[in-house]
Design a protein around this motif. Structure first.
Motif, short mmCIF file in Angstrom:
data_model
loop_
_atom_site.label_atom_id
_atom_site.label_comp_id
_atom_site.label_asym_id
_atom_site.label_seq_id
_atom_site.Cartn_x
_atom_site.Cartn_y
_atom_site.Cartn_z
N SER A 100 0.83 -1.20 0.00
CA SER A 100 0.00 0.00 0.00
C SER A 100 0.87 1.26 0.00
O SER A 100 2.10 1.18 0.12
CB SER A 100 -0.90 0.01 1.24
N ALA A 101 0.23 2.41 -0.10
CA ALA A 101 0.97 3.67 -0.08
C ALA A 101 1.75 3.80 1.22
O ALA A 101 2.94 4.16 1.21
CB ALA A 101 0.01 4.85 -0.25
N SER A 160 -4.50 0.94 -2.20
CA SER A 160 -3.96 2.22 -2.66
C SER A 160 -3.82 2.31 -4.18
O SER A 160 -3.52 3.38 -4.70
CB SER A 160 -2.61 2.54 -2.02
#
Length: 232
Positions: A100-101, A160
Motif C-alpha cells: 500500500s501507499a 492504494s
C-alpha cells in the motif's frame, strides 16, 4: 436528501469547546503531571484507551498515522486513520498491505507518527518513532483472529492502487471468495502484515480551560527516558 449547507468561514471560526466544561473533563479530574508516567508511557496510554472504551467511544483504538512520502521533488507528510491492534512497552502495532501507499512510504522512510484523539475525554496521545515489520508469527497470530470477510478483503484489494469502479472492486471480491470457497483457513497474503511503531517520543495531552492545556512528553533513548512538561 439534500446535502447540508457548507459551513462558512465565520461558522468555523466560532466553533469552540471549553475544556473546563464537565461534559469534557470531570470537575474532580486532577491535572496531568509527570507522576502519571512514572511507570512508563505504555500503562497510561492503555488506561486512557480503556477509559475511552468504558465511555462507549467508537473505535477507541483508532489513530491517525502519519508517514513520509519521498515521491516528488521534496518529502511530504501523508496521514490516514488506522487501528492500533497491539500495545506493549515496545510500541504500538498496526496491520496493513505492505504494498500500500503507507507500506511504500515506510520502506522509503521508516519514521512515523500516530495520534490517538478522544474528544469526549479531552485527551490526545502522540507517538513518534521508527516503524518496523513485526515477525511473521505475530502477523499470523493476529490474522487467525480476523473475520473471514476481512481476510477475503485483504486478498481482494490491491490497496492504494486505482480501480475503475465499485463494480470492479466487487468483482475482484467475488473472484477471491470463489477462489477460497473450499478453504477453511484462508492463509495470510504474502504482501500483508504488521508494523511495530517503536516510540522515541510519546506525548500526552489533556485539555484545560482557556487553552492552557497540560502536555507531558516522554523522550526515550534506548534504556533511558526523560519526562518533560511542554507549554500548550
Amino acid at each position: 436528501m439534500r446535502d447540508p449547507e457548507p459551513a462558512t468561514a465565520a461558522d468555523l471560526a466560532a466553533m469552540r469547546v471549553d475544556y473546563g466544561d464537565p461534559l469534557f473533563v470531570p470537575a474532580d479530574e486532577p491535572d496531568l503531571d509527570e507522576t502519571w508516567v512514572s511507570g512508563g508511557w505504555e500503562p497510561l496510554l492503555r488506561c486512557w484507551i480503556e477509559q475511552a472504551t468504558s465511555l462507549g467511544v467508537a473505535e477507541p483504538n483508532a489513530m491517525v498515522l502519519a508517514t513520509v512520502s519521498l515521491h516528488g521533488p521534496a518529502p511530504r507528510p501523508v496521514a490516514r486513520t488506522v487501528l492500533c491492534k497491539g500495545l506493549s512497552p515496545d510500541g504500538i502495532t498496526f496491520y496493513t498491505n505492505y504494498d500500500s501507499a503507507k507500506g511504500a512510504q515506510l520502506a522509503g522512510d521508516p519514521y512515523a507518527a500516530a495520534t490517538f484523539l478522544w474528544p469526549a475525554l479531552a485527551r490526545q496521545v502522540h507517538v513518534r518513532g521508527v516503524a518496523e515489520r513485526v515477525p511473521a508469527e505475530v502477523t499470523a497470530a493476529y490474522w487467525a483472529a480476523r473475520p473471514r470477510d476481512s481476510r477475503l478483503g485483504a486478498w481482494a484489494s490491491a490497496q492504494s492502487r486505482t480501480v475503475a469502479s465499485r463494480a470492479e472492486l466487487d468483482r475482484r471480491l467475488a473472484e477471491t471468495t470463489a477462489r477460497f470457497a473450499d478453504v477453511d483457513d484462508i492463509p495470510v497474503p504474502p504482501f500483508w502484515g504488521g508494523y511495530l511503531l517503536r516510540p522515541d517520543e510519546v506525548e500526552f495531552w489533556q485539555g484545560r480551560r482557556g487553552r492552557l492545556h497540560n502536555r507531558i512528553v516522554v523522550r526515550i533513548d534506548g534504556a533511558s527516558t526523560r519526562v518533560e512538561r511542554l507549554q500548550p
